[in-house]
Design a protein around this motif. Structure first.
Motif, PDB file in Angstrom:
ATOM      1  N   GLY A 558       0.701  -1.158   0.044  1.00 54.38           N
ATOM      2  CA  GLY A 558       0.021   0.141   0.052  1.00 54.38           C
ATOM      3  C   GLY A 558       0.690   1.132   0.094  1.00 54.38           C
ATOM      4  N   ALA A 559       0.481   2.276   0.978  1.00 53.24           N
ATOM      5  CA  ALA A 559       1.318   3.463   1.218  1.00 53.24           C
ATOM      6  C   ALA A 559       2.714   3.364   1.612  1.00 53.24           C
ATOM      7  N   HIS A 560       3.135   2.018   2.121  1.00 54.55           N
ATOM      8  CA  HIS A 560       4.380   1.810   2.592  1.00 54.55           C
ATOM      9  C   HIS A 560       5.147   1.366   1.584  1.00 54.55           C
ATOM     10  N   TYR A 561       5.995   1.976   0.951  1.00 56.81           N
ATOM     11  CA  TYR A 561       6.932   1.360  -0.289  1.00 56.81           C
ATOM     12  C   TYR A 561       8.335   1.757   0.121  1.00 56.81           C
ATOM     13  N   LYS A 562       8.968   0.501   0.060  1.00 54.87           N
ATOM     14  CA  LYS A 562      10.608   0.068   0.208  1.00 54.87           C
ATOM     15  C   LYS A 562      11.084  -0.238  -0.986  1.00 54.87           C
ATOM     16  N   PRO A 563      11.671   0.248  -1.829  1.00 58.74           N
ATOM     17  CA  PRO A 563      12.430  -0.390  -3.013  1.00 58.74           C
ATOM     18  C   PRO A 563      13.270  -1.424  -2.677  1.00 58.74           C
ATOM     19  N   ASP A 564      14.005  -1.213  -1.644  1.00 57.71           N
ATOM     20  CA  ASP A 564      14.951  -2.457  -1.259  1.00 57.71           C
ATOM     21  C   ASP A 564      14.289  -3.805  -0.883  1.00 57.71           C
ATOM     22  N   PHE A 565      12.963  -3.443  -0.602  1.00 57.68           N
ATOM     23  CA  PHE A 565      12.238  -4.794  -0.217  1.00 57.68           C
ATOM     24  C   PHE A 565      10.904  -5.154  -1.086  1.00 57.68           C
ATOM     25  N   SER A 566      10.959  -4.659  -2.285  1.00 57.89           N
ATOM     26  CA  SER A 566       9.903  -4.759  -3.157  1.00 57.89           C
ATOM     27  C   SER A 566      10.148  -5.865  -4.176  1.00 57.89           C
ATOM     28  N   LEU A 567       9.259  -6.600  -4.273  1.00 58.78           N
ATOM     29  CA  LEU A 567       8.939  -7.699  -5.304  1.00 58.78           C
ATOM     30  C   LEU A 567       9.294  -6.993  -6.911  1.00 58.78           C
ATOM     31  N   PRO A 568      10.090  -7.917  -7.627  1.00 55.82           N
ATOM     32  CA  PRO A 568      10.191  -7.734  -9.045  1.00 55.82           C
ATOM     33  C   PRO A 568       8.956  -7.712  -9.658  1.00 55.82           C
ATOM     34  N   GLU A 569       8.939  -7.032 -11.046  1.00 54.63           N
ATOM     35  CA  GLU A 569       7.917  -6.948 -11.719  1.00 54.63           C
ATOM     36  C   GLU A 569       7.356  -8.431 -12.204  1.00 54.63           C
ATOM     37  N   PRO A 570       6.182  -8.794 -12.254  1.00 52.85           N
ATOM     38  CA  PRO A 570       5.778 -10.219 -12.774  1.00 52.85           C
ATOM     39  C   PRO A 570       6.122 -10.043 -14.110  1.00 52.85           C
ATOM     40  N   LYS A 571       6.347 -11.473 -14.715  1.00 51.73           N
ATOM     41  CA  LYS A 571       6.552 -11.448 -16.240  1.00 51.73           C
ATOM     42  C   LYS A 571       5.310 -11.438 -16.956  1.00 51.73           C
ATOM     43  N   THR A 572       4.304 -11.355 -16.293  1.00 50.02           N
ATOM     44  CA  THR A 572       2.915 -11.454 -17.048  1.00 50.02           C
ATOM     45  C   THR A 572       1.944 -10.208 -16.702  1.00 50.02           C
ATOM     46  N   LYS A 573       1.170  -9.778 -17.419  1.00 44.89           N
ATOM     47  CA  LYS A 573       0.311  -8.761 -17.234  1.00 44.89           C
ATOM     48  C   LYS A 573      -0.597  -9.044 -15.945  1.00 44.89           C
ATOM     49  N   ASP A 574      -1.152 -10.118 -15.788  1.00 43.17           N
ATOM     50  CA  ASP A 574      -2.044 -10.775 -14.587  1.00 43.17           C
ATOM     51  C   ASP A 574      -0.923 -11.653 -13.639  1.00 43.17           C
ATOM     52  N   PRO A 575      -0.356 -11.152 -12.572  1.00 47.82           N
ATOM     53  CA  PRO A 575       0.634 -11.768 -11.758  1.00 47.82           C
ATOM     54  C   PRO A 575       0.309 -13.036 -11.653  1.00 47.82           C
ATOM     55  N   ARG A 576      -1.118 -13.283 -11.439  1.00 46.25           N
ATOM     56  CA  ARG A 576      -1.382 -14.785 -10.913  1.00 46.25           C
ATOM     57  C   ARG A 576      -1.146 -15.574 -12.123  1.00 46.25           C
ATOM     58  N   GLU A 577      -0.682 -15.198 -13.237  1.00 41.17           N
ATOM     59  CA  GLU A 577      -0.100 -16.279 -14.433  1.00 41.17           C
ATOM     60  C   GLU A 577       1.325 -16.531 -14.185  1.00 41.17           C
ATOM     61  N   ASP A 578       1.939 -16.032 -13.253  1.00 48.02           N
ATOM     62  CA  ASP A 578       3.129 -15.883 -13.051  1.00 48.02           C
ATOM     63  C   ASP A 578       3.665 -16.665 -11.939  1.00 48.02           C
ATOM     64  N   PRO A 579       3.753 -17.975 -11.954  1.00 56.27           N
ATOM     65  CA  PRO A 579       4.069 -19.057 -10.941  1.00 56.27           C
ATOM     66  C   PRO A 579       4.911 -18.588  -9.821  1.00 56.27           C
ATOM     67  N   SER A 580       6.284 -18.178 -10.577  1.00 57.56           N
ATOM     68  CA  SER A 580       7.327 -17.806  -9.651  1.00 57.56           C
ATOM     69  C   SER A 580       7.249 -16.783  -8.874  1.00 57.56           C
TER      70      SER A 580
END
Length: 625
Positions: A558-580
């Protein structure tokens, strides 16, 4: 409890007034304490509207969808029982306000009109032009005035709540307050007390909050034993304009009515915006989020604007600022829907936004965190049990919290127009809860020994006598400015642990310097400096809670954003389609899907984490593309 008991409500905004109405209609006496005249409470500043899935536009909207949007927008950190209760109550609340005479906008057919706000694909926000908060506040105050005329409600305007009065068991049996005009200190016995005192915006120096919103009451309640929850979740509104004294909000309703956010495609382009053709404008929100466009949730829009200005250097003239453009909308339509916002911009900037795009930048706006409150959940409906004394209760028995002062409804990020709704709903269930609590007590507060009240009063008389004698070299207003600067710089849009550590250290240094302040004014009438010096300590305590909580939460949510601890961008537009990616998200969510709980200690806040209740809705990743 006697047939007619006495209660205290602190705060004259929407949450406080609705709590007062529920107490008075049950036949009880209510003392309302307010720093300012009730009609000047910060709720009056709300612009955009109030949410409710009324579905007059035939879009298939439903309270269940409102629940999902709210929980998803808050990154599944909100108290789900209270959220479901709020969303299901919302249509009835809107019609109740309509019957009270709120001048909601209507469609040509005479139906209530609704606009879209961020984080939803439905027209769900009822509105009264761009002054919805004012219209709602005045409507509720008219109802309170009925009870005032009957002698059931007594208003104490220009009175500051200082702290609780407790009995031997720790139960709150009243309050201590100070008349800001005469500086008189007195006690107010009460069977239960509700703090509806708004947010801590002034901890950040300049914000969109009124300058009375120091968070002092919540800070003091925390110091007296209440828990402070999710302090790290601070909403930065994507569209505000700067001012020397405070920030001015440019409501989300502007984007709800079709306002577009853009910058010139050419870096450093200094042409008049009206001279820049459409093909040379970068509508970056629309490009990245084609489904939601300019109405993504506030935390998403804020980070995108921040990235464009700070990371890419594409801000207007190379500085912080992007255009919020409504010049393509007919001026007549703008005046019918959002005239109040247009007038604010015109007054404080000097340009007419109907013909010249507005220049805006994110500004501190709202605290999702606040005093931790509890609810009794109905196992069948998963909504708060009607009339339960548990609802809206803090850890201090007899002390309740409602509105922005509590932490229950918004999780990691508040959706626009849910704030007015949560204020009114929390008052609607908080008032009956206070009555139920009082009925369950064997001894009424009014029958308690006078010694409890005398001791509490003397504590505050001695404290202010001590503050009045402070003649050190430090200026309390300078300390407040330094607090606001460091909080805004390190605890708003983007957060880094090394900076947060330094922020905590800086706050502790400010607390040490507070002991050497000069009170500036030793007068006995209307001594604002005396009051503010005391408030400043409570602000420092809350600032330390916010910064420490942010330091310890090593994730982005949400409003708490730490770049050092953020997940990478998913490989698919819908993240549920990226199992990893989903595996990483589940691991992170399971670790951090918890409420941050701050407990007061003289050496600094003690932070723990509380598991969320059994969810009404299974969590999922947020995505808005």
């Amino acid at each position: 409890m006697a047939a007619a008991a006495r209660f205290t409500v602190v705060g004259g905004g929407l949450a406080g007034l609705m709590t007062t109405i529920k107490l008075a209609e049950a036949g009880h006496q209510v003392d309302v304490l307010s720093l300012v005249p009730v009609k000047r409470s910060h709720s009056v500043c709300a612009q955009g509207g109030i949410n409710g899935a009324v579905n007059t536009k035939g879009e298939g909207d439903h309270p269940d969808i409102h629940v999902k949007d709210t929980l998803r927008g808050g990154d599944f950190l909100a108290e789900q029982t209270s959220v479901k209760g709020m969303c299901y109550a919302a249509p009835g609340i809107i019609y109740l306000l309509d019957r009270m005479g709120v001048t909601f906008n209507r469609t040509p057919e005479g139906l209530l009109d609704f606009r879209r706000f961020g984080g939803t694909l439905h027209n769900r926000t009822a509105f009264a032009g761009a002054t919805t908060g004012q219209q709602l506040l005045y409507a509720l105050d008219e109802q309170v005035r009925r009870y005032e005329a009957e002698g059931k409600v007594t208003k104490y305007e220009y009175w500051e709540w200082l702290g609780t009065v407790k009995d031997e068991s720790g139960r709150c049996i009243g309050s201590v307050a100070m008349d800001l005009r005469t500086m008189e200190i007195r006690t107010f016995p009460a069977e239960a007390v509700c703090l509806a005192t708004g947010g801590p915006g002034i901890v950040f120096g300049r914000s969109t909050n009124s300058i009375i919103n120091t968070g002092t009451a919540a800070g003091r309640a925390y110091m007296e034993g209440a828990l402070y929850a999710n302090g790290e979740f601070i909403q930065v509104h994507p569209t505000s304009i700067p001012g020397e004294d405070k920030l001015r909000l440019m409501s989300e309703s502007v984007r709800g009515e079709g306002g577009r956010v853009w910058v010139p495609k050419k870096k450093g382009d200094t042409r008049n915006p009206r001279e820049i053709p459409e093909s040379e404008r970068w509508y970056f929100l629309e490009e990245k989020y084609p489904k939601y466009k300019n109405l993504v949730p506030r935390d998403v829009a804020t980070r995108e604007i921040f990235m464009v200005c700070r990371d890419l250097g594409m801000g207007l003239g190379g500085r912080d600022g992007v255009y919020l453009d409504v010049t393509h909308i007919p001026a007549k339509t703008l005046d019918a829907k959002i005239k109040g916002v247009m007038e604010i911009y015109e007054k404080f900037v000097g340009d007419d936004p109907r013909h010249t795009p507005m220049v805006i930048f994110p500004g501190m706006h709202y605290s999702m965190g606040g005093l931790h409150v509890s609810f009794e959940s109905d196992p069948r409906t998963h909504t708060p049990v009607d009339g339960s004394p548990v609802n809206q209760s803090t850890r201090i028995p007899g002390l309740y919290a409602a509105g922005e002062a509590d932490s229950a409804f918004h999780g990691a990020n508040r959706l626009g127009a849910n704030s007015l709704l949560s204020c009114i709903y929390s008052g609607m269930i908080g008032g009956p809860a206070m009555v139920a609590f009082a009925k369950n007590q064997t001894t009424s507060a009014a029958a308690m020994p006078e010694k409890h009240f005398a001791d509490a009063k003397k504590y505050w008389q001695d404290r202010f006598a001590t503050i009045k004698q402070m003649n050190g070299a430090e200026n309390p207003y300078q300390l407040a400015k330094e607090l606001g600067d460091v909080m805004t710089e390190n605890c708003t849009v983007v957060r880094y642990n090394d900076r947060l550590k330094k922020t905590v250290e800086r706050i502790r240094d400010l607390k040490d310097r507070w002991n050497r302040v000069n009170v500036l004014d030793t007068g006995v009438v209307a001594n604002r400096a005396l009051s503010y010096t005391n408030q400043l300590w409570n602000m420092l305590e809350l600032g330390e809670v916010i910064a420490t909580s942010a330091l310890l939460r090593d994730e982005s949510r949400g409003a708490h954003y730490k770049p050092d601890f953020s997940l990478p961008e998913p490989k698919t537009k819908d993240p549920r389609e990226d199992p990893s990616w989903m595996d990483q998200w589940r691991t992170r969510h399971e670790k951090w899907a918890k409420t941050t709980i701050a407990t007061y200690a003289s050496q600094g806040p003690q932070i723990s984490y509380q598991d969320l209740p059994t969810p009404v809705l299974d969590p999922e990743p947020r995505w808005y593309a």
